[in-house]
Design a protein around this motif. Structure first.
Motif, mmCIF file in Angstrom:
data_model
loop_
_atom_site.group_PDB
_atom_site.id
_atom_site.type_symbol
_atom_site.label_atom_id
_atom_site.label_comp_id
_atom_site.label_asym_id
_atom_site.label_seq_id
_atom_site.Cartn_x
_atom_site.Cartn_y
_atom_site.Cartn_z
ATOM 1 N N LEU A 196 0.831 -1.205 0.000
ATOM 2 C CA LEU A 196 0.000 0.000 0.000
ATOM 3 C C LEU A 196 0.866 1.255 0.000
ATOM 4 C CD1 LEU A 196 -2.869 -0.974 2.464
ATOM 5 C CD2 LEU A 196 -3.095 -0.503 0.024
ATOM 6 N N ALA A 197 1.948 1.225 0.769
ATOM 7 C CA ALA A 197 2.834 2.382 0.826
ATOM 8 C C ALA A 197 3.436 2.670 -0.550
ATOM 9 C CB ALA A 197 3.939 2.145 1.855
ATOM 10 N N LYS A 198 3.897 1.635 -1.222
ATOM 11 C CA LYS A 198 4.503 1.819 -2.536
ATOM 12 C C LYS A 198 3.472 2.248 -3.574
ATOM 13 C CE LYS A 198 8.274 -1.282 -1.484
ATOM 14 N NZ LYS A 198 8.206 -0.772 -0.099
ATOM 15 N N SER A 199 2.240 1.775 -3.425
ATOM 16 C CA SER A 199 1.173 2.190 -4.332
ATOM 17 C C SER A 199 0.914 3.686 -4.201
ATOM 18 C CB SER A 199 -0.108 1.408 -4.026
ATOM 19 O OG SER A 199 0.060 0.028 -4.270
ATOM 20 N N ALA A 200 0.845 4.167 -2.966
ATOM 21 C CA ALA A 200 0.600 5.586 -2.733
ATOM 22 C C ALA A 200 1.748 6.440 -3.257
ATOM 23 C CB ALA A 200 0.390 5.837 -1.239
ATOM 24 N N VAL A 201 2.965 5.978 -3.053
ATOM 25 C CA VAL A 201 4.128 6.719 -3.539
ATOM 26 C C VAL A 201 4.106 6.816 -5.065
ATOM 27 C CG1 VAL A 201 6.635 6.637 -3.774
ATOM 28 C CG2 VAL A 201 5.582 6.221 -1.547
ATOM 29 N N ALA A 202 3.761 5.732 -5.741
ATOM 30 C CA ALA A 202 3.729 5.732 -7.208
ATOM 31 C C ALA A 202 2.656 6.683 -7.736
ATOM 32 C CB ALA A 202 3.484 4.319 -7.719
ATOM 33 N N ASP A 226 -6.064 13.751 11.117
ATOM 34 C CA ASP A 226 -5.063 13.684 12.185
ATOM 35 C C ASP A 226 -3.668 13.363 11.680
ATOM 36 O OD1 ASP A 226 -6.961 14.219 14.154
ATOM 37 O OD2 ASP A 226 -7.517 12.095 14.310
ATOM 38 N N CYS A 227 -3.480 13.202 10.393
ATOM 39 C CA CYS A 227 -2.193 12.770 9.872
ATOM 40 C C CYS A 227 -1.191 13.919 9.846
ATOM 41 C CB CYS A 227 -2.354 12.195 8.464
ATOM 42 S SG CYS A 227 -0.892 11.305 7.897
ATOM 43 N N GLY A 228 -0.028 13.680 10.450
ATOM 44 C CA GLY A 228 1.025 14.691 10.434
ATOM 45 C C GLY A 228 1.803 14.668 9.133
ATOM 46 N N TRP A 229 2.624 15.693 8.916
ATOM 47 C CA TRP A 229 3.318 15.843 7.646
ATOM 48 C C TRP A 229 4.429 14.806 7.450
ATOM 49 C CZ3 TRP A 229 2.770 17.153 2.995
ATOM 50 C CH2 TRP A 229 3.834 17.485 2.162
ATOM 51 N N THR A 230 5.287 14.637 8.450
ATOM 52 C CA THR A 230 6.416 13.711 8.305
ATOM 53 C C THR A 230 6.158 12.357 8.956
ATOM 54 O OG1 THR A 230 7.499 14.560 10.295
ATOM 55 C CG2 THR A 230 8.035 15.630 8.204
ATOM 56 N N THR A 231 5.344 12.323 9.992
ATOM 57 C CA THR A 231 4.894 11.091 10.628
ATOM 58 C C THR A 231 3.432 11.288 10.997
ATOM 59 O OG1 THR A 231 5.417 11.774 12.901
ATOM 60 C CG2 THR A 231 7.185 10.706 11.630
ATOM 61 N N LYS A 237 0.066 19.246 10.913
ATOM 62 C CA LYS A 237 -0.966 18.468 10.225
ATOM 63 C C LYS A 237 -0.964 18.779 8.730
ATOM 64 C CE LYS A 237 -2.017 16.625 14.075
ATOM 65 N NZ LYS A 237 -1.509 15.257 14.343
ATOM 66 N N ALA A 238 -1.186 17.751 7.932
ATOM 67 C CA ALA A 238 -1.000 17.878 6.491
ATOM 68 C C ALA A 238 -2.256 18.280 5.730
ATOM 69 C CB ALA A 238 -0.485 16.545 5.935
ATOM 70 N N ASN A 239 -3.419 17.805 6.159
ATOM 71 C CA ASN A 239 -4.641 17.952 5.373
ATOM 72 C C ASN A 239 -4.987 19.400 5.071
ATOM 73 O OD1 ASN A 239 -6.974 16.808 4.075
ATOM 74 N ND2 ASN A 239 -8.185 17.622 5.778
ATOM 75 N N ARG A 240 -5.260 19.670 3.798
ATOM 76 C CA ARG A 240 -5.700 20.965 3.274
ATOM 77 C C ARG A 240 -4.643 22.051 3.414
ATOM 78 N NH1 ARG A 240 -10.938 20.723 1.625
ATOM 79 N NH2 ARG A 240 -10.136 22.336 0.217
ATOM 80 N N CYS A 257 0.444 3.007 5.689
ATOM 81 C CA CYS A 257 -0.924 2.937 5.151
ATOM 82 C C CYS A 257 -1.510 4.324 4.905
ATOM 83 C CB CYS A 257 -1.817 2.141 6.097
ATOM 84 S SG CYS A 257 -1.348 0.401 6.234
ATOM 85 N N CYS A 258 -0.661 5.275 4.654
ATOM 86 C CA CYS A 258 -1.085 6.667 4.466
ATOM 87 C C CYS A 258 -1.906 6.806 3.180
ATOM 88 C CB CYS A 258 0.151 7.555 4.399
ATOM 89 S SG CYS A 258 -0.194 9.320 4.525
ATOM 90 N N ARG A 259 -2.973 7.605 3.244
ATOM 91 C CA ARG A 259 -3.840 7.829 2.083
ATOM 92 C C ARG A 259 -3.648 9.222 1.502
ATOM 93 N NH1 ARG A 259 -5.891 3.005 0.250
ATOM 94 N NH2 ARG A 259 -6.423 1.671 2.005
#
Length: 271
Positions: A196-202, A226-231, A237-240, A257-259
C-alpha cells in the motif's frame, strides 16, 4: 521453481495489496511448516540421518520464500507501478485541463521510482529471511554438537531431545517478523502495508511530476484529519495545507498505510 499464482493484474491498490500479502503469507506458512517438521524431528529422534534431510528441506523453503518475494516484487513493479503512476499523472492533468502522455520525462521518472521501490521491497523482506536463516544455523549446529551429547546428563535421551526442541522453538519463533527495534509484525500485515505504501508513492509521483511538468510549483494536500506531515504523530498536520512540489515529493506519504494525495495549485506561487 514453478510459480503457482496467476500473474498479478494491475488495478485497485487495496486488491493488489491483498494479493501480494496472500502470496507472501502462503510462502511464509510453508516455511513455518518446514520449521515445525525440524522441531518434530528433534523432539522425536534427532540422531537419525533424517534430521539432516529435514534441515535441508527447511533451507530450501527459505530459498523458495526469497524467490516468491522477488517474483511478486517484480510483478508489482512492472505491472502495478506504471498503472498507478499514470493514474496520478492523469488526475493532475485533468485538474490542469491538460493531457498526460508517456514522454521521456515520465518514463525516466518511473524507471527510477521502480528501481528504488523494488530494492526497498526486497530490503524489507530480508529481516524475515534473516530470522529463518538464523534458526537454520542454530538447528544445524545443535544437530552437529548437542545431539551426540543428549544423554550425557541426568535426563534420558528422549527427554533431552524434547528439551532441545522446546528451546529451539522458544528462541526462534517464525510466527511474526521481529524487527531490530523489537516490533512484532505478521508477514501478511507487513506485506500488505509495504505494498500500500509503494502504491501511494507511485500514484503521488505521477501527480507531482505532471504538475512539475506543467510549471506548477505548489500543491494542496489531501490527507486524514489527524495525519502529520512527516509522521502520523507530527503536530504539523498535512490535510488541506499548501506545500511546494519539492516538499511534497520528499514526503509523498508519512506512514505505511497513508492515504495522502495532492492536487496542483497553479493559482499559487507560495504557501
Amino acid at each position: 521453481m514453478a510459480y503457482e499464482w496467476q500473474p498479478l493484474v494491475s488495478g485497485d491498490p487495496d486488491e493488489v495489496a491483498r494479493r501480494v500479502a496472500e502470496v507472501l503469507e502462503d510462502a511464509w506458512q510453508r516455511l513455518a511448516a518446514k520449521q515445525r517438521a525440524v522441531l518434530t524431528q528433534f523432539a522425536g529422534n534427532p540422531r537419525t540421518p533424517h534430521t539432516v534431510a529435514t534441515l535441508e528441506e527447511f533451507k530450501q523453503a527459505i530459498h523458495v520464500f526469497r524467490q516468491r518475494v522477488d517474483q511478486e516484487a517484480r510483478q508489482f513493479v512492472q505491472r502495478q507501478l506504471p498503472h498507478l503512476y499514470a493514474a496520478g499523472a492523469q488526475a493532475a492533468a485533468e485538474a490542469l485541463d491538460a493531457t498526460f502522455t508517456w514522454t521521456t520525462f515520465h518514463r525516466d521518472a518511473l524507471q527510477s521510482l521502480a528501481a528504488d521501490l523494488y530494492a526497498d521491497f526486497l530490503l524489507r523482506s530480508q529481516e524475515a529471511e534473516r530470522m529463518a536463516n538464523q534458526f537454520y544455523r542454530v538447528a544445524r549446529e545443535a544437530a552437529r554438537r548437542e545431539v551426540p551429547l543428549l544423554a550425557a546428563g541426568n535426563m534420558t535421551a528422549k527427554q533431552a531431545a524434547k528439551t532441545l526442541a522446546a528451546r529451539l522453538a522458544a528462541e526462534h519463533k517464525l510466527t511474526h517478523v521481529v524487527y531490530r527495534n523489537g516490533a512484532r509484525v505478521p508477514v501478511r500485515a507487513w506485506a500488505e502495508a509495504a505494498t500500500l505504501a509503494k502504491s501511494a508513492v507511485a500514484y503521488n509521483a505521477g501527480t507531482l511530476n505532471r504538475s512539475r511538468q506543467a510549471g506548477v510549483t505548489m500543491v494542496e494536500v489531501f490527507d486524514g484529519l489527524d495525519c502529520g506531515w512527516t509522521t502520523h504523530q507530527d503536530t504539523d498536520k498535512a490535510n488541506r495545507t499548501v506545500r511546494t512540489v519539492e516538499d511534497a515529493a520528499e514526503w509523498p506519504i508519512s506512514h505505511p498505510c497513508c492515504r495522502r494525495g495532492f492536487g496542483p495549485r497553479p493559482d499559487l506561487t507560495s504557501a
